[in-house]
Design an enzyme around this catalytic site. Structure first.
Site, PDB file in Angstrom:
ATOM      1  CB  VAL A   1      39.501 -13.278   0.663  1.00 54.12           C
ATOM      2  CG1 VAL A   1      40.261 -14.523   0.736  1.00 54.12           C
ATOM      3  CG2 VAL A   1      38.279 -13.348   1.748  1.00 54.12           C
TER       4      VAL A   1
ATOM      5  CG  ASN B   1      34.193 -21.793   2.701  1.00 51.86           C
ATOM      6  OD1 ASN B   1      33.162 -22.087   3.102  1.00 51.86           O
ATOM      7  ND2 ASN B   1      35.381 -21.805   3.806  1.00 51.86           N
TER       8      ASN B   1
ATOM      9  CB  SER C   1      23.974 -18.833   3.553  1.00 55.76           C
ATOM     10  OG  SER C   1      22.933 -19.192   4.596  1.00 55.76           O
TER      11      SER C   1
ATOM     12  CE1 TYR D   1      26.879 -15.076   6.861  1.00 51.04           C
ATOM     13  CE2 TYR D   1      24.708 -15.836   6.207  1.00 51.04           C
ATOM     14  CZ  TYR D   1      26.058 -16.172   6.560  1.00 51.04           C
ATOM     15  OH  TYR D   1      26.477 -17.556   6.309  1.00 51.04           O
TER      16      TYR D   1
ATOM     17  CB  ALA E   1      22.320  -7.789   1.481  1.00 50.03           C
TER      18      ALA E   1
ATOM     19  CE  LYS F   1      27.865 -16.044   3.259  1.00 50.84           C
ATOM     20  NZ  LYS F   1      28.983 -16.933   2.679  1.00 50.84           N
TER      21      LYS F   1
ATOM     22  CB  ILE G   1      27.152 -26.029   9.027  1.00 46.20           C
ATOM     23  CG1 ILE G   1      26.175 -26.385   7.728  1.00 46.20           C
ATOM     24  CG2 ILE G   1      28.263 -27.090   9.342  1.00 46.20           C
ATOM     25  CD1 ILE G   1      25.592 -27.437   7.779  1.00 46.20           C
TER      26      ILE G   1
HETATM   27  P1  NAI Z   1      34.307 -20.263  10.163  1.00 50.39           P
HETATM   28  O1  NAI Z   1      34.263 -18.948  10.846  1.00 50.39           O
HETATM   29  O2  NAI Z   1      34.559 -21.566  10.922  1.00 50.39           O
HETATM   30  O3  NAI Z   1      35.463 -20.435   8.920  1.00 50.39           O
HETATM   31  C1  NAI Z   1      35.299 -19.266   8.347  1.00 50.39           C
HETATM   32  C2  NAI Z   1      36.876 -18.975   7.645  1.00 50.39           C
HETATM   33  O4  NAI Z   1      37.075 -17.938   6.957  1.00 50.39           O
HETATM   34  C3  NAI Z   1      38.017 -18.978   8.890  1.00 50.39           C
HETATM   35  O5  NAI Z   1      39.028 -19.672   8.872  1.00 50.39           O
HETATM   36  C4  NAI Z   1      38.260 -17.583   8.769  1.00 50.39           C
HETATM   37  O6  NAI Z   1      39.627 -17.202   9.353  1.00 50.39           O
HETATM   38  C5  NAI Z   1      38.287 -17.309   7.217  1.00 50.39           C
HETATM   39  N1  NAI Z   1      38.007 -15.881   7.077  1.00 50.39           N
HETATM   40  C6  NAI Z   1      37.098 -15.101   7.471  1.00 50.39           C
HETATM   41  N2  NAI Z   1      37.210 -13.867   6.885  1.00 50.39           N
HETATM   42  C7  NAI Z   1      38.404 -13.626   6.175  1.00 50.39           C
HETATM   43  C8  NAI Z   1      39.108 -12.871   5.281  1.00 50.39           C
HETATM   44  N3  NAI Z   1      38.549 -11.565   5.451  1.00 50.39           N
HETATM   45  N4  NAI Z   1      40.222 -13.316   4.684  1.00 50.39           N
HETATM   46  C9  NAI Z   1      40.529 -14.727   4.758  1.00 50.39           C
HETATM   47  N5  NAI Z   1      40.108 -15.643   5.698  1.00 50.39           N
HETATM   48  C10 NAI Z   1      38.855 -15.170   6.050  1.00 50.39           C
HETATM   49  O7  NAI Z   1      32.871 -20.470   9.033  1.00 50.39           O
HETATM   50  P2  NAI Z   1      32.413 -21.636   8.781  1.00 50.39           P
HETATM   51  O8  NAI Z   1      31.174 -21.769   9.316  1.00 50.39           O
HETATM   52  O9  NAI Z   1      33.124 -22.792   8.238  1.00 50.39           O
HETATM   53  O10 NAI Z   1      31.664 -20.804   7.159  1.00 50.39           O
HETATM   54  C11 NAI Z   1      32.294 -21.192   5.916  1.00 50.39           C
HETATM   55  C12 NAI Z   1      31.391 -20.295   4.931  1.00 50.39           C
HETATM   56  O11 NAI Z   1      29.994 -20.944   5.024  1.00 50.39           O
HETATM   57  C13 NAI Z   1      31.096 -19.056   5.177  1.00 50.39           C
HETATM   58  O12 NAI Z   1      31.190 -18.290   4.065  1.00 50.39           O
HETATM   59  C14 NAI Z   1      29.857 -18.908   5.908  1.00 50.39           C
HETATM   60  O13 NAI Z   1      28.989 -17.692   5.612  1.00 50.39           O
HETATM   61  C15 NAI Z   1      29.146 -19.874   5.097  1.00 50.39           C
HETATM   62  N6  NAI Z   1      28.017 -20.822   5.713  1.00 50.39           N
HETATM   63  C16 NAI Z   1      28.062 -21.131   7.011  1.00 50.39           C
HETATM   64  C17 NAI Z   1      27.125 -21.695   7.714  1.00 50.39           C
HETATM   65  C18 NAI Z   1      27.050 -22.218   9.249  1.00 50.39           C
HETATM   66  O14 NAI Z   1      25.910 -22.367   9.643  1.00 50.39           O
HETATM   67  N7  NAI Z   1      28.340 -22.443   9.642  1.00 50.39           N
HETATM   68  C19 NAI Z   1      25.707 -22.007   7.120  1.00 50.39           C
HETATM   69  C20 NAI Z   1      25.775 -21.427   5.684  1.00 50.39           C
HETATM   70  C21 NAI Z   1      27.036 -20.576   4.936  1.00 50.39           C
END
Ligand code: NAI
Length: 248
Positions: A64, A90, A142, A155, A157, A159, A188
Site C-alpha cells: 500500500v 488499516n 493510534s 510512528y 507523526a 498516525k 492491542i
Molecule cells: P499487524 O502487524 O498484526 O497487521 C498489520 C497488517 O498490515 C499485516 O497483515 C501486514 O502484512 C499489513 N501490512 C503492513 N505493511 C503493509 C504494506 N506496505 N502493504 C500492505 N500491507 C501491509 O498489526 P496490527 O496491530 O493489527 O495493526 C493494524 C493497524 O492498527 C496498524 O495501522 C497499526 O499501526 C494500528 N494500531 C495498532 C495497535 C496495536 O497495539 N496493535 C494500536 C494502535 C494502532
C-alpha cells in the site's frame, strides 16, 4: 447482523490482527470484502474465513505504500466488487528508535506505509463514492497520535498525520454523502505489539486504567459502527477504543 448487507468493502492490512478482525466483522454484517495485504498467504486465509461466513471475499496482494501497487490493487478491488462503498485504511507497521538514532530510511518507510498509503488508497476509490453519493473512509490511526511516545517520533507523526488527513477530507467530501473518520486504538494484542520490549509493555500495563491490552475484537465494532448507517453522523472524528489510556 446485516448492518452492512450489500456493501462492498476493502480492508487494507486485513491479513491479520486488527484488519482481519474488521474484515470478519464486516463479513458477519453481510458485506462483500476485498482483503488487501502484502502477506499473500494470510490474506488468502482471511478471505477464505470471510467467505465461509457466506459473503463474497477475495484477497489482493499489494504494497500500500507503493503508488503503482496500491493504485492497481484498489482498481482491481473496485472492478471485482463492482464498487467500493467502504475503505478501511488499516495497513501499518511499527518500529522503535530514538530520534537521534532514527535513519532517514526508517522515517521515510514509516511515513510511506502508515500515512502515504492512506492518500494513495483513498484517492482511487473517492471518485466512485462521489458519483454514487455515498461512501465511508475509515483509517486506523493510534492513541499515540494524541499521546506521543518515547522512540516513536516517526510512528506518532504518521498516525497524527492520519488525523489531519481525516479532518481535512471530511470537509471536502461531506457534501457528497461521504464520511471520513479515524479509529485510535490503545495497545492491542497483535503480532505488531509482540515486538514491544518487556519494559515498554510493563510501563504501559502499569498506566492503563483497564490494566490490560485490548483484543482485536474490541476494535472491530468501532469500524462496524463507522461503516454502517448507525454511524452516519460521525465525520472528521477519531474514536478512541483505548482502555482509558488517553481520555479525550
Ligand atoms: P499487524 O502487524 O498484526 O497487521 C498489520 C497488517 O498490515 C499485516 O497483515 C501486514 O502484512 C499489513 N501490512 C503492513 N505493511 C503493509 C504494506 N506496505 N502493504 C500492505 N500491507 C501491509 O498489526 P496490527 O496491530 O493489527 O495493526 C493494524 C493497524 O492498527 C496498524 O495501522 C497499526 O499501526 C494500528 N494500531 C495498532 C495497535 C496495536 O497495539 N496493535 C494500536 C494502535 C494502532
Amino acid at each position: 447482523m446485516d448492518r452492512l448487507k450489500g456493501k462492498k468493502c476493502v480492508v487494507t492490512g486485513g491479513a491479520r490482527g486488527i484488519g482481519r478482525a474488521i474484515a470478519l466483522a464486516f463479513a458477519r454484517e453481510g458485506a462483500d470484502i476485498a482483503i488487501l495485504d502484502r502477506n499473500e498467504e494470510l490474506a488468502a486465509t482471511t478471505a477464505r474465513d470471510a467467505e465461509a461466513i457466506g459473503v463474497c471475499a477475495f484477497a489482493i496482494t499489494a504494497d500500500v505504500s507503493d503508488e503503482t501497487s496500491a493504485t492497481a490493487a484498489l482498481q482491481r478491488a473496485e472492478q471485482a466488487l463492482g464498487s467500493v462503498d467502504v475503505l478501511v485504511n488499516n495497513a501499518g507497521i511499527g518500529g522503535n528508535a530514538l530520534l537521534v538514532d532514527l535513519s532517514v530510511e526508517a522515517w521515510d518507510r514509516m511515513i510511506a506505509v502508515n500515512l502515504r498509503s492512506v492518500f494513495l488508497c483513498t484517492r482511487v476509490v473517492l471518485p466512485g463514492m462521489i458519483s454514487r453519493r455515498w461512501g465511508r473512509i475509515i483509517s486506523t490511526s493510534s492513541q499515540l497520535a494524541h499521546k506521543g511516545g518515547i522512540e516513536l517520533v516517526h510512528y506518532c507523526a504518521a498516525k497524527a498525520g492520519i488525523l489531519g488527513f481525516t479532518r481535512a477530507l471530511a470537509y471536502e467530501v461531506a457534501q457528497h454523502g461521504i464520511t471520513v473518520n479515524a479509529i485510535c486504538p490503545g495497545p492491542i494484542e497483535t503480532d505488531m505489539s509482540t515486538t514491544l520490549s518487556d519494559a515498554w509493555r510493563a510501563r504501559k500495563l502499569a498506566e492503563l486504567p483497564l490494566g490490560r491490552f485490548g483484543t482485536v475484537e474490541e476494535i472491530a465494532p468501532t469500524a462496524v459502527l463507522l461503516a454502517s448507517d448507525e454511524g452516519s453522523y460521525y465525520t472528521g472524528a477519531s474514536l478512541n477504543p483505548n482502555g482509558g489510556d488517553v481520555m479525550i
